[in-house]
Write a protein that holds these residues in place. Structure first.
Motif, PDB file in Angstrom:
ATOM      1  N   PRO A   1      10.868 -86.674  58.955  1.00  0.00           N
ATOM      2  CA  PRO A   1      11.994 -86.026  58.261  1.00  0.00           C
ATOM      3  C   PRO A   1      12.810 -87.022  57.435  1.00  0.00           C
ATOM      4  CG  PRO A   1      11.848 -85.243  60.520  1.00  0.00           C
ATOM      5  CD  PRO A   1      10.890 -86.399  60.407  1.00  0.00           C
ATOM      6  N   ALA A   2      12.898 -88.260  57.895  1.00  0.00           N
ATOM      7  CA  ALA A   2      13.657 -89.268  57.153  1.00  0.00           C
ATOM      8  C   ALA A   2      13.004 -89.545  55.801  1.00  0.00           C
ATOM      9  CB  ALA A   2      13.747 -90.561  57.965  1.00  0.00           C
ATOM     10  N   LEU A   3      11.665 -89.591  55.769  1.00  0.00           N
ATOM     11  CA  LEU A   3      10.953 -89.790  54.514  1.00  0.00           C
ATOM     12  C   LEU A   3      11.187 -88.619  53.580  1.00  0.00           C
ATOM     13  CD1 LEU A   3       8.930 -91.335  52.742  1.00  0.00           C
ATOM     14  CD2 LEU A   3       7.086 -90.160  53.978  1.00  0.00           C
ATOM     15  N   VAL A   4      11.161 -87.411  54.113  1.00  0.00           N
ATOM     16  CA  VAL A   4      11.396 -86.221  53.296  1.00  0.00           C
ATOM     17  C   VAL A   4      12.787 -86.268  52.671  1.00  0.00           C
ATOM     18  CG1 VAL A   4      11.673 -83.708  53.346  1.00  0.00           C
ATOM     19  CG2 VAL A   4       9.779 -84.778  54.568  1.00  0.00           C
ATOM     20  N   ARG A   5      13.799 -86.596  53.464  1.00  0.00           N
ATOM     21  CA  ARG A   5      15.170 -86.657  52.930  1.00  0.00           C
ATOM     22  C   ARG A   5      15.282 -87.712  51.838  1.00  0.00           C
ATOM     23  NH1 ARG A   5      16.448 -86.132  58.478  1.00  0.00           N
ATOM     24  NH2 ARG A   5      16.810 -88.384  58.637  1.00  0.00           N
TER      25      ARG A   5
ATOM     26  N   ALA B   1      -0.631 -96.856  56.879  1.00  0.00           N
ATOM     27  CA  ALA B   1      -1.455 -95.935  56.097  1.00  0.00           C
ATOM     28  C   ALA B   1      -1.650 -96.398  54.656  1.00  0.00           C
ATOM     29  CB  ALA B   1      -0.844 -94.539  56.116  1.00  0.00           C
ATOM     30  N   CYS B   2      -0.969 -97.470  54.257  1.00  0.00           N
ATOM     31  CA  CYS B   2      -1.019 -97.948  52.867  1.00  0.00           C
ATOM     32  C   CYS B   2      -1.986 -99.118  52.709  1.00  0.00           C
ATOM     33  CB  CYS B   2       0.372 -98.404  52.409  1.00  0.00           C
ATOM     34  SG  CYS B   2       1.608 -97.105  52.287  1.00  0.00           S
TER      35      CYS B   2
ATOM     36  N   ASP C   1       9.428 -95.296  61.295  1.00  0.00           N
ATOM     37  CA  ASP C   1       8.835 -94.518  60.208  1.00  0.00           C
ATOM     38  C   ASP C   1       8.205 -95.435  59.169  1.00  0.00           C
ATOM     39  OD1 ASP C   1      10.992 -92.929  61.519  1.00  0.00           O
ATOM     40  OD2 ASP C   1      10.291 -91.373  60.150  1.00  0.00           O
ATOM     41  N   ARG C   2       8.927 -96.521  58.854  1.00  0.00           N
ATOM     42  CA  ARG C   2       8.423 -97.457  57.846  1.00  0.00           C
ATOM     43  C   ARG C   2       7.150 -98.138  58.330  1.00  0.00           C
ATOM     44  NH1 ARG C   2      12.614-100.112  57.462  1.00  0.00           N
ATOM     45  NH2 ARG C   2      12.173-101.943  58.744  1.00  0.00           N
ATOM     46  N   GLU C   3       7.132 -98.577  59.571  1.00  0.00           N
ATOM     47  CA  GLU C   3       5.954 -99.270  60.085  1.00  0.00           C
ATOM     48  C   GLU C   3       4.741 -98.349  60.124  1.00  0.00           C
ATOM     49  OE1 GLU C   3       7.258-100.814  63.806  1.00  0.00           O
ATOM     50  OE2 GLU C   3       8.252-102.570  62.904  1.00  0.00           O
TER      51      GLU C   3
ATOM     52  N   ALA D   1      -3.168 -88.805  53.575  1.00  0.00           N
ATOM     53  CA  ALA D   1      -2.327 -89.617  54.453  1.00  0.00           C
ATOM     54  C   ALA D   1      -0.852 -89.461  54.079  1.00  0.00           C
ATOM     55  CB  ALA D   1      -2.741 -91.079  54.365  1.00  0.00           C
ATOM     56  N   PHE D   2      -0.567 -89.372  52.786  1.00  0.00           N
ATOM     57  CA  PHE D   2       0.807 -89.196  52.322  1.00  0.00           C
ATOM     58  C   PHE D   2       1.376 -87.872  52.849  1.00  0.00           C
ATOM     59  CE2 PHE D   2       3.732 -88.201  48.592  1.00  0.00           C
ATOM     60  CZ  PHE D   2       4.752 -89.015  49.046  1.00  0.00           C
ATOM     61  N   ARG D   3       0.582 -86.819  52.789  1.00  0.00           N
ATOM     62  CA  ARG D   3       1.043 -85.517  53.286  1.00  0.00           C
ATOM     63  C   ARG D   3       1.277 -85.562  54.798  1.00  0.00           C
ATOM     64  NH1 ARG D   3      -3.196 -83.564  49.627  1.00  0.00           N
ATOM     65  NH2 ARG D   3      -2.214 -82.808  47.713  1.00  0.00           N
ATOM     66  N   ARG D   4       0.437 -86.292  55.511  1.00  0.00           N
ATOM     67  CA  ARG D   4       0.642 -86.420  56.955  1.00  0.00           C
ATOM     68  C   ARG D   4       1.959 -87.119  57.261  1.00  0.00           C
ATOM     69  NH1 ARG D   4      -4.976 -87.619  57.060  1.00  0.00           N
ATOM     70  NH2 ARG D   4      -4.530 -89.871  57.146  1.00  0.00           N
ATOM     71  N   GLU D   5       2.254 -88.167  56.492  1.00  0.00           N
ATOM     72  CA  GLU D   5       3.508 -88.893  56.702  1.00  0.00           C
ATOM     73  C   GLU D   5       4.708 -88.008  56.391  1.00  0.00           C
ATOM     74  OE1 GLU D   5       3.946 -91.851  58.105  1.00  0.00           O
ATOM     75  OE2 GLU D   5       1.781 -91.813  58.446  1.00  0.00           O
ATOM     76  N   ILE D   6       4.589 -87.214  55.347  1.00  0.00           N
ATOM     77  CA  ILE D   6       5.675 -86.295  55.004  1.00  0.00           C
ATOM     78  C   ILE D   6       5.910 -85.308  56.153  1.00  0.00           C
ATOM     79  CG2 ILE D   6       6.315 -84.380  53.476  1.00  0.00           C
ATOM     80  CD1 ILE D   6       4.862 -85.899  51.221  1.00  0.00           C
ATOM     81  N   GLY D   7       4.810 -84.833  56.738  1.00  0.00           N
ATOM     82  CA  GLY D   7       4.929 -83.872  57.827  1.00  0.00           C
ATOM     83  C   GLY D   7       5.482 -84.450  59.111  1.00  0.00           C
TER      84      GLY D   7
END
Length: 238
Positions: free
Chosen positions: A120-124, A28-29, A21-23, A111-117
């Protein structure tokens, strides 16, 4: 000798993500340099980016009637700027100003919204961070109402010290007023009192932390409450 260790190379929120998830998020950053006093967000305006500081320090300021303002939060490498995007509301109620120059990771809104979608780990993780920030805002409201100016200044200086990784802080009279919600004479009295006690050195906007332990003793209990909450909610993330 500095009392803080060298700044870590990455944002601690992102470092807590699973590796895949981090990679993916990092791809995207873009890495950006944030300059002192730069405005990253204006209250009421749509946010186009989220920022994850890796060395910069961001002040969150609540405007009051268009004539005054109060600092309600700080964001360093432990957090992020862009919660309205996470919540899907777009516009921020706060002004975000760079309080300490340094680097950050910036990601566009889409891009941030795509990552959120897709994570799940990022959302938590962001949900837990949102809880911590809401508590920090509430703690600031109580602190401003009930605690004396000198103790409040000690609290904010400690919070900045934790995030700046340096004993030297550059804080103008304007930012001190934002921190404390008082007029310049109140700012001067509070800073002078801490200086006379040998806790800080202060000259024309440059503050040096001289006695960290003494500053902690001078701060109100809100500083310890902030640190405990962070340790309980974020530092032991799953």
């Amino acid at each position: 000798m500095p009392s803080k260790p060298p700044a870590p190379a990455a944002n601690r929120l992102l470092a807590a993500l699973p590796r895949k998830d981090r990679e993916r998020f990092m791809v995207a950053c873009e890495r950006v340099d944030l300059q002192y006093a730069g405005v990253l967000a204006e209250a009421g305006e749509i946010s186009h980016h989220a920022y994850f500081p890796t060395g910069a320090l961001i002040s969150l300021i609540a405007p009051i009637d268009g004539h005054a303002a109060l600092q309600v939060g700080l964001v360093g490498d432990e957090g992020m700027l862009g919660m309205p995007l996470f919540l899907g509301v777009g516009a921020s109620p706060l002004r975000a100003v760079v309080q300490g120059s340094g680097k950050a990771l910036r990601i566009g809104a889409a891009a941030f919204r795509r990552e959120i979608g897709s994570s799940p780990a990022l959302v938590r993780l962001l949900e837990r961070y949102l809880y911590v920030m809401a508590a920090q805002f509430a703690q600031t409201a109580v602190c401003t109402r009930f605690h004396v100016v000198q103790a409040r200044l000690a609290r904010w200086l400690l919070m900045m010290h934790d995030r700046a990784y340096s004993d030297a802080l550059h804080i103008t009279q304007e930012f001190l007023a934002y921190m404390l919600g008082v007029r310049r004479v109140g700012v001067t009295r509070a800073a002078s009192a801490l200086k006379q006690r040998g806790l800080i050195a202060y000259h024309r906007g440059d503050i040096m932390i001289m006695d960290r332990a003494g500053l902690e003793a001078a701060a109100c209990g809100c500083y310890a409450a902030d640190k405990l909450l962070y340790a309980c909610v974020l530092a032991d993330h799953p």
